[in-house]
Design a protein around this motif. Structure first.
Motif, PDB file in Angstrom:
ATOM      1  N   GLY A 188      -0.875  -3.751  -3.729  1.00 32.21           N
ATOM      2  CA  GLY A 188       0.349  -4.267  -4.338  1.00 32.21           C
ATOM      3  C   GLY A 188       0.556  -5.699  -3.877  1.00 32.21           C
ATOM      4  N   ASN A 189       1.246  -5.817  -2.722  1.00 34.38           N
ATOM      5  CA  ASN A 189       1.426  -7.152  -2.139  1.00 34.38           C
ATOM      6  C   ASN A 189       0.198  -7.542  -1.318  1.00 34.38           C
ATOM      7  N   ALA A 190      -0.756  -6.626  -1.229  1.00 36.63           N
ATOM      8  CA  ALA A 190      -2.092  -6.840  -0.648  1.00 36.63           C
ATOM      9  C   ALA A 190      -2.124  -6.909   0.878  1.00 36.63           C
ATOM     10  N   GLY A 191      -1.045  -6.496   1.524  1.00 40.67           N
ATOM     11  CA  GLY A 191      -1.025  -6.487   2.989  1.00 40.67           C
ATOM     12  C   GLY A 191      -1.872  -5.372   3.573  1.00 40.67           C
ATOM     13  N   LEU A 317      -3.647   7.667   1.012  1.00 39.46           N
ATOM     14  CA  LEU A 317      -2.475   8.117   0.246  1.00 39.46           C
ATOM     15  C   LEU A 317      -1.250   7.537   0.947  1.00 39.46           C
ATOM     16  N   THR A 318      -0.814   6.395   0.433  1.00 37.15           N
ATOM     17  CA  THR A 318       0.113   5.525   1.149  1.00 37.15           C
ATOM     18  C   THR A 318       1.542   6.053   1.291  1.00 37.15           C
ATOM     19  N   GLY A 319       1.981   6.892   0.333  1.00 34.54           N
ATOM     20  CA  GLY A 319       3.383   7.331   0.372  1.00 34.54           C
ATOM     21  C   GLY A 319       3.564   8.760  -0.119  1.00 34.54           C
TER      22      GLY A 319
HETATM   23  N1  F0G Z   1       1.457   2.239  -1.846  1.00 38.65           N
HETATM   24  C1  F0G Z   1       2.776   2.328  -1.621  1.00 38.65           C
HETATM   25  C2  F0G Z   1       3.390   3.676  -1.633  1.00 38.65           C
HETATM   26  C3  F0G Z   1       3.547   1.152  -1.389  1.00 38.65           C
HETATM   27  O1  F0G Z   1       4.841   1.260  -1.167  1.00 38.65           O
HETATM   28  C4  F0G Z   1       2.905  -0.100  -1.413  1.00 38.65           C
HETATM   29  C5  F0G Z   1       3.657  -1.331  -1.203  1.00 38.65           C
HETATM   30  C6  F0G Z   1       1.516  -0.124  -1.636  1.00 38.65           C
HETATM   31  C7  F0G Z   1       0.835   1.052  -1.848  1.00 38.65           C
HETATM   32  C8  F0G Z   1       0.753  -1.397  -1.656  1.00 38.65           C
HETATM   33  O2  F0G Z   1       0.587  -1.907  -0.373  1.00 38.65           O
HETATM   34  O3  F0G Z   1       1.712  -4.070  -0.736  1.00 38.65           O
HETATM   35  O4  F0G Z   1       0.324  -3.668   1.280  1.00 38.65           O
HETATM   36  O5  F0G Z   1      -0.739  -3.891  -0.967  1.00 38.65           O
HETATM   37  N2  F0G Z   1       4.919  -1.383  -1.107  1.00 38.65           N
HETATM   38  C9  F0G Z   1       5.682  -2.598  -0.760  1.00 38.65           C
HETATM   39  C10 F0G Z   1       7.138  -2.253  -0.535  1.00 38.65           C
HETATM   40  C11 F0G Z   1       5.446  -3.738  -1.661  1.00 38.65           C
HETATM   41  O6  F0G Z   1       7.998  -3.121  -0.707  1.00 38.65           O
HETATM   42  O7  F0G Z   1       7.435  -1.131  -0.140  1.00 38.65           O
HETATM   43  P1  F0G Z   1       0.455  -3.485  -0.182  1.00 38.65           P
END
Ligand code: F0G
Length: 353
Positions: A188-191, A317-319
């Motif tokens: 997303g924001n690529a961090g 699985l980020t969230g």
């Molecule tokens: N997955 C989830 C569930 C996220 O919340 C985000 C980013 C990403 C993937 C992408 O990660 O930004 O490091 O490339 N969420 C940010 C937020 C932008 O504001 O919660 P990323």
């Protein structure tokens, strides 16, 4: 019962923390790495693992970076923190600010934040500001407001966030005994892709791993600036967490891609939703749509022969799926309600169990 060792303590020798850094914790990190037998049979890859970051205290990977950023803000004497967010960063910032007794303000793109995330920011007591614009506008405004108001910005442009988030790469190497052949991750924001790469490079340097994984990042096709090589002015995707047109860590993500011999590719909303329900129905794991982008990418690559030679892969699985109940309910197509009667219940159940 001894408390779980806090993330800052566990990796103190690999984080920019000292004896004077407060040992802030909500129990972040040490998340499950779960085998994915259905995806293994579908893709033909011998080992597919899922790093379940939704098991963090506020339900996303953001807690790893936030605990470090907020602990360091406390150490520096800050009294307030601020971030822009598509939801998860805000939920995490609000929780750690509450724990640290700091003031917190979060700036959202109005109308594009999943209900669970919004309710977290509210219940943790953050000042919530919705701006009429996208995430990229929110981030620009948060940066300027942090400067004007003297608050600490805790977006991933704050390098302490990436430092904390790199610990997930250490955990993957510890659990597997080495780095995987490839990592699949939403962008997303690529961090986060940048943080994992930082972690894997350090893991190899310190002997925790013998190799680096190839990094495969996935953007939603309506919000894929890195894939297209140009800013997307009006990003659109059902995966609101990654609805971003001008990622702050663009250059770092490209570096991770190129140094690792990986790729950053686009997946459609249709592919994302298919991966989302497949993960739930065939693996028993409920993640949010943005997280499913990584698995959508894995399946797409596998179908096109792009996973040949990979023996062990990890999808991040980020969230947690509970963040976005509206998306889950949209799959239901209406609930069945009957009288409190056995025949009616069995008829509604349908075919014999
Ligand atoms: N997955 C989830 C569930 C996220 O919340 C985000 C980013 C990403 C993937 C992408 O990660 O930004 O490091 O490339 N969420 C940010 C937020 C932008 O504001 O919660 P990323």
């Amino acid at each position: 019962m001894p408390e779980k060792i806090c993330l800052i303590d566990r990796y103190a020798d690999r984080l920019p923390v000292g004896a004077g850094t407060p040992r802030l914790t909500l129990g972040e990190g040490d998340t499950p790495l779960v085998r994915a037998p259905f995806l293994e049979s579908e893709t033909g890859i011998p080992e597919v693992w899922l790093k379940v970051e939704g098991a963090n205290p506020t339900g996303s990977f953001k807690d790893r970076g936030m605990v470090v950023a907020v602990a360091k803000a406390l150490e520096a004497g800050a009294t307030s923190i601020l971030c822009a967010s598509t939801g998860n960063t805000a939920a995490s910032a609000a929780a750690y600010a509450a724990r640290a007794r700091l003031r917190c303000a979060v700036v959202f793109p109005a109308g594009y934040v999943a209900l669970g995330k919004l309710s977290q920011a509210i219940v943790f007591g953050a000042q919530v500001v919705a701006v009429r614009g996208g995430f990229d506008d929110a981030l620009r405004l948060a940066r300027d407001a942090a400067q004007r108001e003297g608050a600490t910005l805790v977006n991933s442009v704050n390098p302490l966030r990436l430092q904390g988030q790199k610990t997930a790469a250490f955990e993957v190497c510890e659990a597997l005994g080495d780095a995987p052949d490839a990592l699949f991750i939403p962008v997303g924001n690529a961090g986060n892709i940048s943080a994992y790469w930082l972690g894997f490079v350090e893991a190899a340097r310190s002997g925790l791993a013998t190799k680096h994984p190839r990094m495969f990042g996935f953007q939603a096709s309506g919000a894929a600036p890195i894939v297209r090589g140009a800013i997307v002015e009006h990003p659109e995707t059902i995966a609101t967490a990654i609805r971003i047109g001008n990622p702050a860590s663009w250059d770092l993500a490209v570096k991770a891609r190129d140094e690792s011999g990986g790729a950053i590719e686009a997946v459609t909303d249709e592919d994302i939703l298919d991966a989302y329900s497949t993960l739930a129905r065939c693996e028993g794991i409920f993640c949010e749509p943005a997280s499913a982008a990584a698995v959508a990418g894995l399946r797409l690559r596998a179908r096109a022969g792009g996973t040949q030679g990979l023996r062990t892969v990890v999808c991040v699985l980020t969230g947690n799926g509970l963040k976005d109940p509206d998306r889950a309910m949209a799959l239901a197509g209406g609930l069945i309600e009957v009288d409190a009667d056995l025949d009616a219940v069995c008829a509604a159940i349908g075919r014999p169990l």
